[in-house]
Design an enzyme around this catalytic site. Structure first.
Site, PDB file in Angstrom:
ATOM      1  CE  LYS A 165      39.166  42.952  19.152  1.00 42.77           C
ATOM      2  NZ  LYS A 165      37.882  42.289  19.349  1.00 42.77           N
ATOM      3  CG  ASP A 166      40.823  45.624  11.751  1.00 39.31           C
ATOM      4  OD1 ASP A 166      40.420  45.789  12.915  1.00 39.31           O
ATOM      5  OD2 ASP A 166      40.325  46.203  10.771  1.00 39.31           O
ATOM      6  CB  ALA A 167      43.757  40.514   8.352  1.00 42.91           C
ATOM      7  CE  LYS A 196      43.638  38.778  15.298  1.00 43.87           C
ATOM      8  NZ  LYS A 196      43.793  39.832  14.280  1.00 43.87           N
ATOM      9  CD  GLN A 241      36.959  45.966   9.418  1.00 47.39           C
ATOM     10  OE1 GLN A 241      36.744  46.781   8.533  1.00 47.39           O
ATOM     11  NE2 GLN A 241      37.389  46.322  10.609  1.00 47.39           N
TER      12      GLN A 241
END
Length: 447
Positions: free
Chosen positions: A91-93, A62, A180
């Protein structure tokens, strides 16, 4: 967020992260050390880890979307319940990421044909006899670019080297929960959790949907203000863009049942509700660890009253805990030296046993400040969100660290640093970056 101190004294290099999605790459590392590579046609051979069964494992790549929202998009297109999906970590955006995800009751061929947004893709789905869970991963490998640095190459190298030496002398990186976990533009996930734990459900809902924050767009802030002042949920629903699906689910319920705040929260996926509670627990953990550093207590070696956990073969803490006393201290130190045990701190819940001695003083100080009892984690009105508590290592080793200094091609006259490293699961790259950069404003620094 409970991040009250830095662990190192060396001045940071400054700079900014996440200028582009590709500047922040996160690749999952499986238990055997294999890395799930971003961009590879076959990122990893999943078939060797499973036998055929009702689950399907697949690689989710992604770009510019967080794991929770990506899974949300997936289940809508598959027409399955959110609870059927499991994964190893969030997981990070604002990043490019690759991780393993599993879904129950959906055959591999159906996953191959599902139409996803252009910033998401599925690779190598295989049938499995079990779900993919956090226990399946070792950690994450990061490749991150820090841009807009005003220092000379030699000064950048000096500062990074000194910071790493300081962390090494501490025995590792403090295992703070990262930004986050709380949000940066709306850093309130833990506040929603706090209100749920204290059974202040109207406050929890209003914090989630109605409180504006300075870094939001003015149009969204104005809609939140309308909700806050008027409680006109139906009107807000007509104004709020469809991409705000969490808020819209809550507003849909409140437009029909204006005082049913527990019911409104229950419209949200259990995973998300659990995240709110975990974020508050993370905030409390960060405060305890910050106070420990302020007092000069070690984070890799225990003192009297601390807990240590025996480690499993992969180096992760088990439920076998030992409280450190004057009589067993030498034996505990021997276990830690041999890599068989590690210092752990409490992640508070209703089953938590507080530490003794000075570590226990710190824990009780934080609980008192929060006007919190451990029994509060038994949430009577939403018992499904009650939390027994757990433990977490106080520090973690930074593995395979390297960095390179170059001219910043996006910002002429400045330099960039590319850092690569691996962290065990549950640890955050932004915590290491925070030590290296020492940002004055985490939003403007790209966190």
């Amino acid at each position: 967020m409970g991040l009250e101190v830095f662990a190192t004294d060396t001045e940071g290099i400054g700079g900014r992260i996440r200028c582009r999605y590709e500047d922040f790459v996160v690749e999952e590392v499986l238990l055997d050390g294999e890395v799930v590579r971003v961009g590879a046609e076959v990122p990893v051979n999943l078939s060797k880890y499973v036998r055929s069964g009702p689950w399907t494992w697949f690689i989710l790549e992604k770009r510019g979307v967080d794991t929770l929202r990506a899974v949300w998009e997936l289940v809508k297109r598959l027409g399955v319940d959110f609870s059927r999906v499991s994964w190893g970590g969030y997981k990070d955006a604002f990043a490019v990421t690759a991780q393993v995800v599993s879904v129950f009751g959906v055959a591999p061929h159906k996953l191959r044909s599902v139409q996803l947004p252009s910033n998401m893709c599925i690779k190598v789905p295989v049938a499995s006899d079990r779900p993919f869970t956090p226990s399946c991963i070792f950690g994450n490998h990061f490749c991150i670019v820090i841009r807009c640095i005003e220092l000379s190459e030699s000064e950048i190298e000096r500062r990074i080297g000194a910071i790493l030496e300081e962390l090494n002398s501490l025995g590792g990186l403090p295992s703070f929960y990262g930004h986050q976990r709380f949000g940066t533009r709306r850093p309130n996930t833990h506040l929603v959790g706090k209100y749920i734990v204290k059974e202040r459900f109207e406050d929890a809902v209003m914090e989630l949907i109605a409180r504006p924050y300075p870094y939001e767009s003015s149009s969204i802030a104005e809609i939140r203000k309308i909700i806050w002042e008027s409680r006109d949920y139906a009107k807000a629903l007509t104004l709020l863009p469809k991409r705000y699906d969490v808020e819209r689910l809550v507003l849909e319920h409140l437009s029909k049942y204006p005082r049913d705040f527990v019911g409104a929260l229950r419209r949200l996926p259990r995973n998300l509700l659990t995240l709110f509670i975990e974020a508050y627990q993370a905030y409390l953990f960060n405060k305890v660890l910050s106070r420990r550093l302020e007092r000069g207590l070690p984070i890799s070696k225990p003192v009297r009253g601390d807990f240590v956990a025996l480690l499993d073969p992969h180096g992760f803490p088990t439920k076998s805990l030992v409280k450190v006393t004057d009589s067993n201290r030498d034996k505990v130190f021997e276990l830690i030296r041999d890599g068989k045990a590690a210092l752990v701190l409490n992640v508070f819940g209703y089953n938590t046993i507080l530490a003794d001695g000075e570590p226990g003083e710190v824990e009780r100080e934080v609980l008192k400040e929060e006007e919190l009892s451990l029994e509060d984690f038994k949430i009577k009105s939403m018992p499904e969100l009650s939390s027994r508590g757990t433990i977490r290592p106080a520090s973690t080793r930074i593995l395979n660290f390297r960095f390179e200094v170059e001219e910043d091609e996006l910002h002429p006259g400045y330099r960039r640093v590319t850092v690569e490293f691996t962290l065990r699961r549950g640890n955050y790259a932004t915590i290491l970056l925070r030590e290296i950069m020492k940002p004055r404003n985490v939003v403007e620094a790209g966190y």
